[in-house]
Design a protein around this motif. Sequence first.
Motif, PDB file in Angstrom:
ATOM      1  N   LYS A 161      -1.762  10.014  10.351  1.00 38.64           N
ATOM      2  CA  LYS A 161      -2.100   9.919  11.766  1.00 38.64           C
ATOM      3  C   LYS A 161      -2.908   8.645  11.946  1.00 38.64           C
ATOM      4  O   LYS A 161      -4.069   8.567  11.542  1.00 38.64           O
ATOM      5  CB  LYS A 161      -2.898  11.148  12.198  1.00 38.64           C
ATOM      6  N   VAL A 162      -2.274   7.647  12.524  1.00 38.83           N
ATOM      7  CA  VAL A 162      -2.906   6.334  12.663  1.00 38.83           C
ATOM      8  C   VAL A 162      -3.467   6.207  14.077  1.00 38.83           C
ATOM      9  O   VAL A 162      -2.750   6.396  15.064  1.00 38.83           O
ATOM     10  CB  VAL A 162      -1.915   5.211  12.369  1.00 38.83           C
ATOM     11  N   ILE A 163      -4.749   5.900  14.156  1.00 38.90           N
ATOM     12  CA  ILE A 163      -5.405   5.695  15.449  1.00 38.90           C
ATOM     13  C   ILE A 163      -5.101   4.283  15.934  1.00 38.90           C
ATOM     14  O   ILE A 163      -5.357   3.301  15.230  1.00 38.90           O
ATOM     15  CB  ILE A 163      -6.927   5.916  15.347  1.00 38.90           C
ATOM     16  N   ILE A 164      -4.566   4.200  17.151  1.00 38.64           N
ATOM     17  CA  ILE A 164      -4.192   2.905  17.715  1.00 38.64           C
ATOM     18  C   ILE A 164      -5.263   2.478  18.718  1.00 38.64           C
ATOM     19  O   ILE A 164      -5.409   3.070  19.790  1.00 38.64           O
ATOM     20  CB  ILE A 164      -2.813   2.975  18.390  1.00 38.64           C
ATOM     21  N   TYR A 165      -5.991   1.447  18.336  1.00 34.61           N
ATOM     22  CA  TYR A 165      -7.061   0.912  19.185  1.00 34.61           C
ATOM     23  C   TYR A 165      -6.607  -0.368  19.896  1.00 34.61           C
ATOM     24  O   TYR A 165      -7.006  -0.629  21.022  1.00 34.61           O
ATOM     25  CB  TYR A 165      -8.294   0.622  18.324  1.00 34.61           C
ATOM     26  N   ASN A 166      -5.770  -1.158  19.215  1.00 33.94           N
ATOM     27  CA  ASN A 166      -5.241  -2.370  19.828  1.00 33.94           C
ATOM     28  C   ASN A 166      -3.841  -2.635  19.275  1.00 33.94           C
ATOM     29  O   ASN A 166      -3.349  -1.914  18.394  1.00 33.94           O
ATOM     30  CB  ASN A 166      -6.169  -3.574  19.616  1.00 33.94           C
ATOM     31  N   LYS A 167      -3.183  -3.654  19.774  1.00 35.43           N
ATOM     32  CA  LYS A 167      -1.793  -3.923  19.414  1.00 35.43           C
ATOM     33  C   LYS A 167      -1.623  -4.230  17.924  1.00 35.43           C
ATOM     34  O   LYS A 167      -0.569  -3.946  17.343  1.00 35.43           O
ATOM     35  CB  LYS A 167      -1.258  -5.095  20.249  1.00 35.43           C
ATOM     36  N   ASN A 168      -2.635  -4.805  17.303  1.00 40.00           N
ATOM     37  CA  ASN A 168      -2.528  -5.132  15.885  1.00 40.00           C
ATOM     38  C   ASN A 168      -2.390  -3.892  14.999  1.00 40.00           C
ATOM     39  O   ASN A 168      -1.926  -3.985  13.858  1.00 40.00           O
ATOM     40  CB  ASN A 168      -3.757  -5.935  15.440  1.00 40.00           C
ATOM     41  N   ASP A 169      -2.785  -2.753  15.531  1.00 41.84           N
ATOM     42  CA  ASP A 169      -2.753  -1.531  14.728  1.00 41.84           C
ATOM     43  C   ASP A 169      -1.337  -1.040  14.461  1.00 41.84           C
ATOM     44  O   ASP A 169      -1.124  -0.260  13.522  1.00 41.84           O
ATOM     45  CB  ASP A 169      -3.569  -0.430  15.407  1.00 41.84           C
ATOM     46  N   PHE A 170      -0.362  -1.472  15.236  1.00 41.18           N
ATOM     47  CA  PHE A 170       1.012  -1.052  14.972  1.00 41.18           C
ATOM     48  C   PHE A 170       1.508  -1.610  13.639  1.00 41.18           C
ATOM     49  O   PHE A 170       2.104  -0.878  12.835  1.00 41.18           O
ATOM     50  CB  PHE A 170       1.941  -1.498  16.102  1.00 41.18           C
ATOM     51  N   ALA A 171       1.269  -2.876  13.401  1.00 45.89           N
ATOM     52  CA  ALA A 171       1.681  -3.489  12.128  1.00 45.89           C
ATOM     53  C   ALA A 171       0.923  -2.862  10.970  1.00 45.89           C
ATOM     54  O   ALA A 171       1.485  -2.628   9.887  1.00 45.89           O
ATOM     55  CB  ALA A 171       1.454  -4.999  12.177  1.00 45.89           C
ATOM     56  N   TRP A 172      -0.359  -2.569  11.203  1.00 45.88           N
ATOM     57  CA  TRP A 172      -1.169  -1.933  10.159  1.00 45.88           C
ATOM     58  C   TRP A 172      -0.643  -0.542   9.845  1.00 45.88           C
ATOM     59  O   TRP A 172      -0.598  -0.114   8.691  1.00 45.88           O
ATOM     60  CB  TRP A 172      -2.624  -1.883  10.631  1.00 45.88           C
ATOM     61  N   ALA A 173      -0.204   0.184  10.874  1.00 44.35           N
ATOM     62  CA  ALA A 173       0.375   1.510  10.668  1.00 44.35           C
ATOM     63  C   ALA A 173       1.627   1.428   9.803  1.00 44.35           C
ATOM     64  O   ALA A 173       1.855   2.280   8.929  1.00 44.35           O
ATOM     65  CB  ALA A 173       0.711   2.149  12.023  1.00 44.35           C
ATOM     66  N   GLU A 174       2.427   0.422  10.010  1.00 40.88           N
ATOM     67  CA  GLU A 174       3.668   0.291   9.243  1.00 40.88           C
ATOM     68  C   GLU A 174       3.394   0.051   7.753  1.00 40.88           C
ATOM     69  O   GLU A 174       4.162   0.503   6.907  1.00 40.88           O
ATOM     70  CB  GLU A 174       4.535  -0.840   9.814  1.00 40.88           C
ATOM     71  N   THR A 175       2.310  -0.647   7.449  1.00 43.85           N
ATOM     72  CA  THR A 175       2.000  -0.875   6.033  1.00 43.85           C
ATOM     73  C   THR A 175       1.705   0.440   5.316  1.00 43.85           C
ATOM     74  O   THR A 175       2.001   0.577   4.121  1.00 43.85           O
ATOM     75  CB  THR A 175       0.805  -1.832   5.869  1.00 43.85           C
ATOM     76  N   HIS A 176       1.160   1.412   6.032  1.00 40.57           N
ATOM     77  CA  HIS A 176       0.875   2.709   5.424  1.00 40.57           C
ATOM     78  C   HIS A 176       2.106   3.614   5.434  1.00 40.57           C
ATOM     79  O   HIS A 176       2.314   4.393   4.510  1.00 40.57           O
ATOM     80  CB  HIS A 176      -0.306   3.368   6.128  1.00 40.57           C
ATOM     81  N   ALA A 177       2.925   3.498   6.460  1.00 37.70           N
ATOM     82  CA  ALA A 177       4.155   4.277   6.495  1.00 37.70           C
ATOM     83  C   ALA A 177       5.062   3.931   5.320  1.00 37.70           C
ATOM     84  O   ALA A 177       5.808   4.781   4.821  1.00 37.70           O
ATOM     85  CB  ALA A 177       4.887   4.033   7.820  1.00 37.70           C
ATOM     86  N   ALA A 178       4.973   2.696   4.854  1.00 39.45           N
ATOM     87  CA  ALA A 178       5.803   2.261   3.731  1.00 39.45           C
ATOM     88  C   ALA A 178       5.331   2.841   2.401  1.00 39.45           C
ATOM     89  O   ALA A 178       6.061   2.755   1.406  1.00 39.45           O
ATOM     90  CB  ALA A 178       5.815   0.734   3.660  1.00 39.45           C
ATOM     91  N   ARG A 179       4.162   3.449   2.376  1.00 42.56           N
ATOM     92  CA  ARG A 179       3.582   3.924   1.111  1.00 42.56           C
ATOM     93  C   ARG A 179       3.610   5.441   0.962  1.00 42.56           C
ATOM     94  O   ARG A 179       3.218   5.954  -0.071  1.00 42.56           O
ATOM     95  CB  ARG A 179       2.141   3.428   0.999  1.00 42.56           C
ATOM     96  N   VAL A 180       4.069   6.166   1.986  1.00 44.64           N
ATOM     97  CA  VAL A 180       4.046   7.618   1.911  1.00 44.64           C
ATOM     98  C   VAL A 180       5.364   8.153   1.374  1.00 44.64           C
ATOM     99  O   VAL A 180       6.355   7.425   1.250  1.00 44.64           O
ATOM    100  CB  VAL A 180       3.751   8.242   3.296  1.00 44.64           C
ATOM    101  N   ASN A 181       5.373   9.475   1.071  1.00 41.25           N
ATOM    102  CA  ASN A 181       6.600  10.099   0.576  1.00 41.25           C
ATOM    103  C   ASN A 181       7.613  10.252   1.718  1.00 41.25           C
ATOM    104  O   ASN A 181       7.270  10.179   2.900  1.00 41.25           O
ATOM    105  CB  ASN A 181       6.284  11.443  -0.070  1.00 41.25           C
ATOM    106  N   ALA A 182       8.853  10.513   1.346  1.00 41.13           N
ATOM    107  CA  ALA A 182       9.947  10.516   2.316  1.00 41.13           C
ATOM    108  C   ALA A 182       9.824  11.629   3.352  1.00 41.13           C
ATOM    109  O   ALA A 182      10.392  11.517   4.452  1.00 41.13           O
ATOM    110  CB  ALA A 182      11.279  10.632   1.589  1.00 41.13           C
ATOM    111  N   ASN A 183       9.110  12.700   3.028  1.00 42.88           N
ATOM    112  CA  ASN A 183       8.999  13.837   3.938  1.00 42.88           C
ATOM    113  C   ASN A 183       7.750  13.801   4.817  1.00 42.88           C
ATOM    114  O   ASN A 183       7.526  14.719   5.609  1.00 42.88           O
ATOM    115  CB  ASN A 183       9.014  15.140   3.147  1.00 42.88           C
TER     116      ASN A 183
END
Length: 224
Positions: free
Chosen positions: A160-182
């Motif tokens: 659950k990524v907290i979005i405070y500004n537009k830059n947080d979308f790219a930051w969220a993607e860096t973590h989405a790439a590291r989680v399991n498929a489910n």
Amino acid sequence: MAFSSSLTYHQKIYFCTMDFAATSVITKLPLMEAFYTIQGEGFHQGRAAYFIRLAGCNVGCFWCDVKESWDVDKHPKVALDEIVSQAAEYPGRLAVVTGGEPLMHNLDELTERLHNEGFATNIETSGSFPLSGSWDWICVSPKKFRPPTDEALELANEIKVIIYNKNDFAWAETHAARVNANCKLYLQPEWERASIMTPLIIDYIKENPKWELSLQIHKYINVP
């Protein structure tokens, strides 16, 4: 453990955490509050849940809405028997352990006792400390101030990524790439900027449908 008056509360939290880790069986935990309510966020949104908010945090999010939980010394250590017995007074059997940063404490004994009372155990954590406890659901909310461990992201059932500004979308993607498929992926607007960020999140999810929207509905319906 006795603390020097010259230590900052962050230093106290660190040494307190080391003290907990050295204890074989935890019988008390610093409790800020506990309450029965509706889970307002993420995958389990809308479900009856008993929240156990532990004290102590060194993540230091400037937009945190429970800064009073940070200083572990300001909250009493409560016996696990009392914590669990109070939870068991309510009919719901979803227990959400949060903070603060709950993983600053060893949670093995707490989760065992909750399971013994028939609870499903959920944790809400930044993932910045080693995992302890037995969990039916792990929600990792990664923070820039103290990034999550690889273990936390690999085992997460949701991020659950907290979005405070537009830059947080790219930051969220860096973590989405590291989680399991489910792992479920959620974007949640920071509450004070929700009117600005929610429309941007909606547009982003429409373009990137692997993500889902999380809203703090408990704040909209005025429950804890």
